[in-house]
Design a protein around this motif. Sequence first.
Motif, PDB file in Angstrom:
ATOM      1  N   ASN A  42       0.814  -1.217   0.000  1.00 30.68           N
ATOM      2  CA  ASN A  42       0.000   0.000   0.000  1.00 30.68           C
ATOM      3  C   ASN A  42       0.851   1.272   0.000  1.00 30.68           C
ATOM      4  O   ASN A  42       0.482   2.291   0.592  1.00 30.68           O
ATOM      5  CB  ASN A  42      -0.935   0.022   1.214  1.00 30.68           C
ATOM      6  CG  ASN A  42      -1.859  -1.166   1.281  1.00 30.68           C
ATOM      7  OD1 ASN A  42      -2.806  -1.280   0.499  1.00 30.68           O
ATOM      8  ND2 ASN A  42      -1.576  -2.094   2.192  1.00 30.68           N
ATOM      9  N   LYS A 113      -1.291  -7.370   9.265  1.00 28.83           N
ATOM     10  CA  LYS A 113      -2.544  -6.712   8.890  1.00 28.83           C
ATOM     11  C   LYS A 113      -2.832  -5.588   9.878  1.00 28.83           C
ATOM     12  O   LYS A 113      -2.891  -5.803  11.082  1.00 28.83           O
ATOM     13  CB  LYS A 113      -3.689  -7.723   8.890  1.00 28.83           C
ATOM     14  CG  LYS A 113      -3.543  -8.822   7.858  1.00 28.83           C
ATOM     15  CD  LYS A 113      -4.803  -9.673   7.742  1.00 28.83           C
ATOM     16  CE  LYS A 113      -5.048 -10.447   9.025  1.00 28.83           C
ATOM     17  NZ  LYS A 113      -6.236 -11.349   8.888  1.00 28.83           N
ATOM     18  N   LYS A 117      -5.734  -3.173   5.981  1.00 30.95           N
ATOM     19  CA  LYS A 117      -4.607  -3.211   5.046  1.00 30.95           C
ATOM     20  C   LYS A 117      -3.674  -4.371   5.367  1.00 30.95           C
ATOM     21  O   LYS A 117      -3.431  -4.686   6.522  1.00 30.95           O
ATOM     22  CB  LYS A 117      -3.825  -1.895   5.090  1.00 30.95           C
ATOM     23  CG  LYS A 117      -4.659  -0.673   4.718  1.00 30.95           C
ATOM     24  CD  LYS A 117      -3.841   0.601   4.827  1.00 30.95           C
ATOM     25  CE  LYS A 117      -4.676   1.830   4.470  1.00 30.95           C
ATOM     26  NZ  LYS A 117      -3.895   3.096   4.603  1.00 30.95           N
TER      27      LYS A 117
END
Length: 345
Positions: A42, A113, A117
């Motif tokens: 990300n 996590k 995300k």
Amino acid sequence: MKKSAFISLLLTTMLISLSSAVFASKPVPKDVRYLLGMYYGNGSVFLVRENHGNLEIVYRTDSEDTDFSMANIFPLKKNHFDSYTINEGGPLLSAEAGVHFERDSNGNGVVCKIGGKRFARNFYPGEGNKVLQLEQNLEYDQLKSAAVQAVLPAKLAQGQAAKLVPLKKIIPDARFSLPYAGTNNIFGLPLYNTSEIFMDLDAANALKRVSDRLAVQGYGLMIWEGYRPWHVSKLASDLLPKDKKYMLPLPEKGEDRNTGRTVDVSLYDLTGRKEADMISGFDEISVRQYPGYAGGTEEQRSLRDFLADAMKKEGFIQGKDEWWHFSFGSIEGWQHLNTPYDQIH
């Protein structure tokens, strides 16, 4: 035993006990150690590290911050096994969120996590049964022969010459490990055939003072490499693939090891005679090699900085890219030598 000698021995014993306590932090459980490392995804990269018995996320905001020394620190509050809570207002999330880890069959954390995300683990060499070793150069024999016959560039032969001595004679209590005399190195091939590590006499005496300083605090020197003849440096450079030439100075420039004024060192525990749990292995080629790397465990960071402090107090300068690499003062004005190991007297 004379009273003065007894008092000296008692004080030394007390100092060792006190100093050992500095690094004798509570052992990090194996299941927690297996989570430590780098995670990415990300558009973000961060470390999971241990500090004072707790896990922390070290979040980098600048991609040029290679060692994460300028990163933001976010403590994790443990809920239960592999489940934590983070409070953060910024790029990862904007409020309190859950943090959960996923592991592989060997127990290594492979996914972190945070909220909704997912961030994948980027293993360093040596982690998760992954070891970095370059593909062996099939022209090894030819390159080795050519390097031995090569002529040292005239500009590198200028300056003051080191007086090389075997470190075993100067620091008999040190432990010696020569990865490049065997195959346990990034090349998977030996660069030289010697059981001795040599160094300039003045530098060796300074290293002896470091050793004496460390011994009072319960540690000894683990020495990996010292003087390296120019032809060995040339061989190492020639063995590198074209896209990896940046890893070593080009032969025409020489490298600081040729002067006999540099050394690659680590620590071992005098009590258990075991190599200290340092923040990375020798020549690991990862962000853990940087002197300011902010990851790992609290004890690993403390030991690395403890070694650097002892070396600097005796006139050594730490390399900017490797926590284990030190030069005795500046190498400016010192010759790059090409004397083979078996010709040093």
